[in-house]
Scaffold this active site. Structure first.
Site, short mmCIF file in Angstrom:
data_model
loop_
_atom_site.label_atom_id
_atom_site.label_comp_id
_atom_site.label_asym_id
_atom_site.label_seq_id
_atom_site.Cartn_x
_atom_site.Cartn_y
_atom_site.Cartn_z
N HIS A 65 -6.03 -1.72 4.59
CA HIS A 65 -5.86 -0.61 3.63
C HIS A 65 -5.05 -1.06 2.43
O HIS A 65 -4.10 -1.83 2.54
CB HIS A 65 -5.27 0.64 4.27
CG HIS A 65 -3.91 0.49 4.90
ND1 HIS A 65 -3.46 -0.66 5.48
CD2 HIS A 65 -2.91 1.39 5.02
CE1 HIS A 65 -2.23 -0.46 5.94
NE2 HIS A 65 -1.87 0.77 5.67
N HIS A 120 0.84 -1.20 0.00
CA HIS A 120 0.00 0.00 0.00
C HIS A 120 0.87 1.24 0.00
O HIS A 120 2.09 1.15 0.15
CB HIS A 120 -0.91 0.02 1.24
CG HIS A 120 -0.17 0.16 2.53
ND1 HIS A 120 0.23 -0.93 3.28
CD2 HIS A 120 0.29 1.24 3.21
CE1 HIS A 120 0.88 -0.52 4.36
NE2 HIS A 120 0.94 0.80 4.34
FE LIG Z 1 1.79 2.01 5.88
#
Ligand SMILES: [Fe+2]
Ligand code: FES
Lengths: 102, 306
Positions: free
Chosen positions: B198, B153
């Site tokens: 995420h 990410h």
């Molecule tokens: Fe991170």
């Protein structure tokens, strides 16, 4: 390894100083012996936090972000302490970086 | 709900000295160098990744992120999403197949936060590196450095978080998994197109288009500690850690590449499903949300970006 020559690097405003070998960046030498004189960010010439202006003495620089030090500024002695290596004793001023002020 | 965006597929990172950068990403982080192109870009991947590469390094005179690309399930989905991006008001540009080696056509678009993103459906699949695809062994023995498994990410800094959230959730089918709120104002947002807590995150920041870090996945907390050892052994620029994040609860260490781009390696962390409620942190708990043990931000977390 051979002992590299050490130079005296002094803050013009306060007189505070640290010693820095010719194969050491100003910022890393400062962090090890007199922390707090210059702000420490990425240590890679990217963020601009360690910007200084050298007012006396010679030094070499490795690649510095053009966004942080323009060609004109570079010619006027502005440098990122994490990418500057002393060749003589140096006198410098701390510069408020663009990223600190906005 | 998913609209066919599968995963973060690549990031192109600007570096100021290619040799130093390759040493960082290949020899220290342990990514596999898979290719170079005529313009001098270097292609790398984490060893568990199926596609040919996920990190592209480009020499430039300032650091930062050129773009982050997401792989979608098919060309039809890519073309459908292209129309929706145009309708949303994005500047959309089609990058021809082959501009990146072994990658099909890419749909590039801008985010209200000033970042550039891409969608693509086709990239050469070379399989996991160093192990046989059939009856695969656990891991290849030849890995270097931190043995990063995959590009995971990015955390980005930018101004219009609400616009970016709209774009990624309404048009691209992401969900908001975690957030930090200061009264009415969302100051950080973590979004997912998968089960991961995420795939992409933002922190609110006055300047557009900044990179906070690119993150790579490790298997265990022991691997994170081993990464910390390597950072000391090679006198690399440490930011903070090893520690744990409050947000997503991942176990982590932050450090910098030789051009000042922040890297993260981490393990663990929460998961999310489409029916999960958003996890909210209050801004007055931001220290704990970011660095769960110290419970205070180091000054660099908010001020050092590329
Ligand atoms: Fe991170
Ligand atoms: S510490 Fe970031 S440019 Fe020197």
């Amino acid at each position: 390894m051979e002992q590299a020559t050490k130079f005296k690097v002094q803050d013009k405003a306060t007189g505070a100083f640290f010693n820095c070998a010719s194969n050491q960046s100003l910022l890393v030498a400062m962090e090890r012996t007199n922390p707090g004189l210059i702000k420490v960010g990425c240590r890679g010439g990217g963020c601009g936090l360690c910007k200084i202006r050298v007012v006396e003495g010679d030094y070499l620089t490795k690649a510095m972000s053009r966004k942080q030090v323009s060609v004109t500024e570079e010619a006027q002695g502005y440098a990122l302490a994490c990418r500057a290596y002393p060749r003589t004793n140096l006198m410098f001023e701390v510069v408020a970086s663009s990223q600190q002020t906005d | 709900m998913s609209k066919g965006v599968m995963r973060p597929g690549h990031i192109q990172i600007r570096v100021m000295d290619m040799d130093e950068a390759v040493c960082h990403y290949r020899d220290r982080m342990g990514l596999i160098e898979t290719d170079r192109d005529a313009s001098g870009r270097v292609y790398l991947k984490g060893w568990t990744e199926i596609d040919a590469y996920s990190v592209v390094l480009r020499q430039a005179d300032e650091p930062g992120m050129d773009f982050m690309g997401f792989k979608v399930v098919s060309t039809e989905v890519m073309n459908q999403l292209k129309q929706e991006l145009i309708e949303f008001g994005c500047q959309v540009e089609v990058i021809p197949a082959g501009e990146l080696n072994d990658c099909g056509e890419r749909v590039r678009f801008d985010s209200p936060t000033g970042h550039m993103f891409e969608l693509y459906a086709e990239k050469k699949q070379t399989g996991k590196w160093g192990i046989h695809p059939k009856n695969p062994d656990a891991w290849p023995e030849e890995l270097k450095g931190m043995r990063a498994q995959r590009f995971d990410h990015c955390l980005l800094y930018g101004d219009d978080l609400d616009g970016a959230l709209d774009l990624f959730c309404k048009v691209l089918g992401f969900q908001l998994s975690e957030e930090v709120v200061d009264g009415e104002l969302r100051v950080a947002q973590f979004i997912s197109c998968s089960m991961k807590a995420h795939d992409l995150a933002w922190v609110r920041h006055p300047e557009k288009g900044k990179l906070h870090h690119a993150s790579f996945y490790l298997e265990t907390w022991g691997d994170v500690l081993r990464a910390a050892d390597l950072i000391s052994m090679h006198d690399m620029s440490l930011d903070i850690g090893p520690t744990r994040h409050g947000l997503t609860h991942g176990q982590t260490i932050y450090f910098f590449d030789p051009s000042g781009n922040r890297s993260e390696v981490f393990c663990g962390g929460d998961y999310t499903y489409p029916d999960h409620p958003v996890v909210t942190w209050d801004a007055d708990q931001l220290g704990k949300a970011i660095f769960y043990h110290d419970r205070v931000l180091n000054e660099r977390f908010l001020s050092v970006v590329t």
